[in-house]
Structure formats: C-alpha cells, structure tokens
Write a protein that holds these residues in place. Structure first.
Motif, PDB file in Angstrom:
ATOM      1  N   ASP A  64       5.753 -11.042   7.325  1.00 32.73           N
ATOM      2  CA  ASP A  64       5.435  -9.629   7.049  1.00 32.73           C
ATOM      3  C   ASP A  64       4.722  -9.491   5.697  1.00 32.73           C
ATOM      4  OD1 ASP A  64       6.538  -8.857   9.428  1.00 32.73           O
ATOM      5  OD2 ASP A  64       8.332  -7.919   8.569  1.00 32.73           O
ATOM      6  N   ILE A  65       5.188 -10.245   4.706  1.00 30.25           N
ATOM      7  CA  ILE A  65       4.538 -10.219   3.387  1.00 30.25           C
ATOM      8  C   ILE A  65       3.108 -10.750   3.505  1.00 30.25           C
ATOM      9  CG2 ILE A  65       4.556 -11.244   1.067  1.00 30.25           C
ATOM     10  CD1 ILE A  65       7.642 -11.164   1.239  1.00 30.25           C
ATOM     11  N   ASN A  66       2.951 -11.825   4.270  1.00 28.26           N
ATOM     12  CA  ASN A  66       1.616 -12.400   4.452  1.00 28.26           C
ATOM     13  C   ASN A  66       0.663 -11.389   5.076  1.00 28.26           C
ATOM     14  OD1 ASN A  66      -0.433 -14.295   4.484  1.00 28.26           O
ATOM     15  ND2 ASN A  66       0.667 -15.779   5.697  1.00 28.26           N
ATOM     16  N   MET A  67       1.148 -10.618   6.043  1.00 31.96           N
ATOM     17  CA  MET A  67       0.275  -9.640   6.691  1.00 31.96           C
ATOM     18  C   MET A  67      -0.112  -8.503   5.738  1.00 31.96           C
ATOM     19  SD  MET A  67      -0.319 -11.151   9.390  1.00 31.96           S
ATOM     20  CE  MET A  67      -1.431  -9.916  10.070  1.00 31.96           C
ATOM     21  N   LYS A 242      -5.347 -15.602  -5.763  1.00 33.18           N
ATOM     22  CA  LYS A 242      -3.965 -15.504  -6.256  1.00 33.18           C
ATOM     23  C   LYS A 242      -3.688 -14.089  -6.769  1.00 33.18           C
ATOM     24  CE  LYS A 242      -0.918 -17.315  -9.915  1.00 33.18           C
ATOM     25  NZ  LYS A 242       0.340 -16.900  -9.265  1.00 33.18           N
ATOM     26  N   LYS A 243      -4.662 -13.493  -7.429  1.00 36.08           N
ATOM     27  CA  LYS A 243      -4.477 -12.137  -7.953  1.00 36.08           C
ATOM     28  C   LYS A 243      -4.206 -11.147  -6.825  1.00 36.08           C
ATOM     29  CE  LYS A 243      -6.588  -8.564 -10.829  1.00 36.08           C
ATOM     30  NZ  LYS A 243      -7.776  -8.143 -11.606  1.00 36.08           N
ATOM     31  N   VAL A 244      -4.907 -11.306  -5.704  1.00 38.47           N
ATOM     32  CA  VAL A 244      -4.680 -10.423  -4.555  1.00 38.47           C
ATOM     33  C   VAL A 244      -3.240 -10.563  -4.071  1.00 38.47           C
ATOM     34  CG1 VAL A 244      -5.307  -9.914  -2.156  1.00 38.47           C
ATOM     35  CG2 VAL A 244      -7.097 -10.464  -3.815  1.00 38.47           C
ATOM     36  N   ALA A 245      -2.805 -11.814  -3.869  1.00 39.74           N
ATOM     37  CA  ALA A 245      -1.449 -12.059  -3.374  1.00 39.74           C
ATOM     38  C   ALA A 245      -0.400 -11.558  -4.366  1.00 39.74           C
ATOM     39  CB  ALA A 245      -1.257 -13.551  -3.092  1.00 39.74           C
ATOM     40  N   ASP A 246      -0.585 -11.867  -5.643  1.00 46.92           N
ATOM     41  CA  ASP A 246       0.373 -11.460  -6.676  1.00 46.92           C
ATOM     42  C   ASP A 246       0.505  -9.936  -6.746  1.00 46.92           C
ATOM     43  OD1 ASP A 246       0.880 -14.058  -7.367  1.00 46.92           O
ATOM     44  OD2 ASP A 246      -0.307 -14.033  -9.211  1.00 46.92           O
ATOM     45  N   THR A 247      -0.621  -9.252  -6.667  1.00 48.67           N
ATOM     46  CA  THR A 247      -0.628  -7.790  -6.763  1.00 48.67           C
ATOM     47  C   THR A 247       0.128  -7.162  -5.593  1.00 48.67           C
ATOM     48  OG1 THR A 247      -2.741  -7.821  -7.959  1.00 48.67           O
ATOM     49  CG2 THR A 247      -2.104  -5.741  -6.913  1.00 48.67           C
ATOM     50  N   VAL A 248      -0.088  -7.713  -4.402  1.00 46.20           N
ATOM     51  CA  VAL A 248       0.604  -7.209  -3.213  1.00 46.20           C
ATOM     52  C   VAL A 248       2.114  -7.388  -3.364  1.00 46.20           C
ATOM     53  CG1 VAL A 248       1.025  -7.623  -0.755  1.00 46.20           C
ATOM     54  CG2 VAL A 248      -1.320  -7.492  -1.624  1.00 46.20           C
ATOM     55  N   ILE A 249       2.536  -8.589  -3.744  1.00 47.62           N
ATOM     56  CA  ILE A 249       3.971  -8.887  -3.841  1.00 47.62           C
ATOM     57  C   ILE A 249       4.637  -8.052  -4.939  1.00 47.62           C
ATOM     58  CG2 ILE A 249       5.647 -10.709  -4.374  1.00 47.62           C
ATOM     59  CD1 ILE A 249       3.535 -12.657  -3.030  1.00 47.62           C
TER      60      ILE A 249
END
Length: 298
Positions: A64-67, A242-249
């Motif tokens: 779910d986090i990945n999506m 990485k910035k995209v992933a970090d910001t989402v999380i």
C-alpha cells in the motif's frame, strides 16, 4: 529593445528553462519517464507486508505504501497512465535485480542495514521489528538455548539467517540450520515437523502464524536478537527518486494516515483467511511515526 530581439530572448529563455527541467530528471525518474513504466519488486509470501493473494493480485502494508509512491511519481512526471509492472523477487535476488535495473523499487520486508547501504539506498523507514522464533505451543522450547542440536528453519538471504548462523557458531549450539527460498517455505518446514523452530522478524512470524491451519498451535518466543528497520529499497545514489519516496512516507506519518494502514494490516483480519495478527503498535513504531527517518538500527 525591438520586438524581434525580445522574441529571440524569450525563445532562448524557453529553451534554457526546458533544458533545466530536463536536467532535473535523472536516474530512476528519467528511466520511468522514458519508458512509461515503473517496475516494482514484489514478494510472494511476506505477510502482511507484501504478498500475493491467490495468484491474482498483490496486497499488504508495504505494498500500500509503494502504491502511494507510485501515485506521487505519476504526479511528478505528469504520467497519469503510467504502467505499473510487478516482478516477483526473493530475499536472495532482490538486491541484484534492483542494481541491474530489472526493478525500480522494492517495498516489502527488507532491512536497512549498514552492509546493504554499500549496495543500495533506502527510503525513510516504514517498520521496525525484532528477530525471534516461532515454535509449537507444546514444544517445551522457550529460548535460544533450547534449540541446541535441533533443526531450525530460516529464510535464505535474510538478516535472520546471518544472525542465526553467527549465534550457532559463537555459542556452539550445534543447530542444523535449514535455509529456504521464502518465508512460506520456512513455515512449512516448521509446520511439517522438519524443524522445531523458525527464526525470522517477529511481524513476519505473526503473519505466517495467521495463515497456519491451526494458528493457536504456534507461539512466538525468544529474546529478540536484533532491532531492525524496514525501508523501501532504491538504487544507490539516486537522490531525486529517494526524495519522492521519503516525502510520501513522511507525509503518511505526519498526517496520521500510517496509523490507519497499520490498523488495517496488523490489528484487523487480513486475507486470505481473515485472521487477525493482533500485533499492536510498538514503542519503536510510535517513535518512528513521530520522527520519520532513514536510519539503520545496526
């Protein structure tokens, strides 16, 4: 300034602006933009993090986090029709498949540690666990010393396998360690009686117990041998992605949405059997949610 000169400067400025925007894309984001495809590494049996449901679709907390990350990539690249491709991976091949470009990201149950940071990067952490073992309720096995001379299962390519082998050597326990390709096979080795215990991350053990024929027959025991943080695995030195992933999380944690996701997968019935893992939010997880970070715990 005459009109022709002004128009020339505006065109030049537009070209420079376009060039600057193009230069902002690199690495994985550029690959995704060029191909129109983002490729996820997915797990077969990492319940409840990322697992296949009846050969039909992937589900899980990490999935779910990945999506959510996929949606952010769509927005940033302005690709509403971005194709999502999913490739099954194992603990043994996940790093290689990321490094060689076969997959772009893996959000499952992968531990962020200093050794792996030499090969890949990790997003902000999404979960924190302890490593323990599962055994039959009436086995009489309470802690690690009780495993001396016995068959113990674990999953190949995991930090649990490394810890178990190190413990076996240092404490001279004489365990026969059986390494399997995935967590489902490790639990099957335990359930069939070929091993008396299965060592793995505690949350994954609870996940395997939930899909057992008789969940009440199994207990998670032993003093935790490590504290580990899970992160989404990314290619090394790819700061924009990485910035995209970090910001989402970080956004999921700061908004409180992560609490709803946690409750869904750890405190409520989960497929395929509709059993509840009943795995309450730990103090480590509460601290992570208050302060999102990408730190390894080893």
């Amino acid at each position: 300034m005459n009109f022709a000169k002004l128009a020339s400067l505006m065109i030049a400025g537009g070209v420079l602006c376009g060039t600057a925007q193009a230069q902002q894309l690199s690495g994985t984001l550029q690959k995704i933009k060029d191909t129109g495809v983002i490729t996820l590494g997915v797990r077969e049996s990492s319940i409840p993090f990322n697992y296949n449901l009846g050969g039909v679709r992937q589900v899980g907390y990490s999935y779910d986090i990945n999506m959510k990350i996929v949606e952010a990539v769509k927005d940033q690249l302005k690709l509403p029709n971005l194709q999502v491709k999913e490739i099954p991976i194992t603990s043994q091949n996940r790093i290689t498949l990321l490094q060689n470009g076969t997959i772009d990201i893996e959000c499952g149950s992968t531990t962020n540690n200093l050794e792996r940071q030499k090969q890949v990067s990790f997003s902000n952490s999404i979960f924190i666990i302890g490593t323990r073992f599962m055994t039959k309720k009436d086995s009489g096995i309470k802690d690690w010393a009780d495993l001396k001379g016995k068959n113990v299962a674990t999953t190949a390519g995991t930090t649990s396998e490394r810890l178990l082998r190190k413990m076996n050597d240092e404490q001279k326990l004489g365990m026969n360690i059986i390494s399997t390709k995935d967590h489902g096979q490790s639990f099957l080795t335990l359930e069939s009686g070929r091993a008396v215990a299965f060592m793995m991350d505690d949350a994954l053990l609870y996940g395997e117990r939930a899909k057992a024929r008789n969940p009440a027959d199994w207990v998670v025991m032993g003093k935790p041998q490590s504290r580990e943080s899970y992160g989404c695995m990314l290619r090394k030195d790819d700061a924009p992605f990485k910035k995209v992933a970090d910001t989402v999380i970080a956004g999921l944690m700061k908004s409180g949405e992560i609490n709803n996701m946690y409750t869904k997968w750890f405190m409520q019935p989960v497929p395929p059997k509709g059993l509840n893992l009943d795995f309450p939010l730990s103090d480590d997880m509460k601290a992570l949610i208050k302060n999102p970070n990408d730190k390894a715990l080893d």
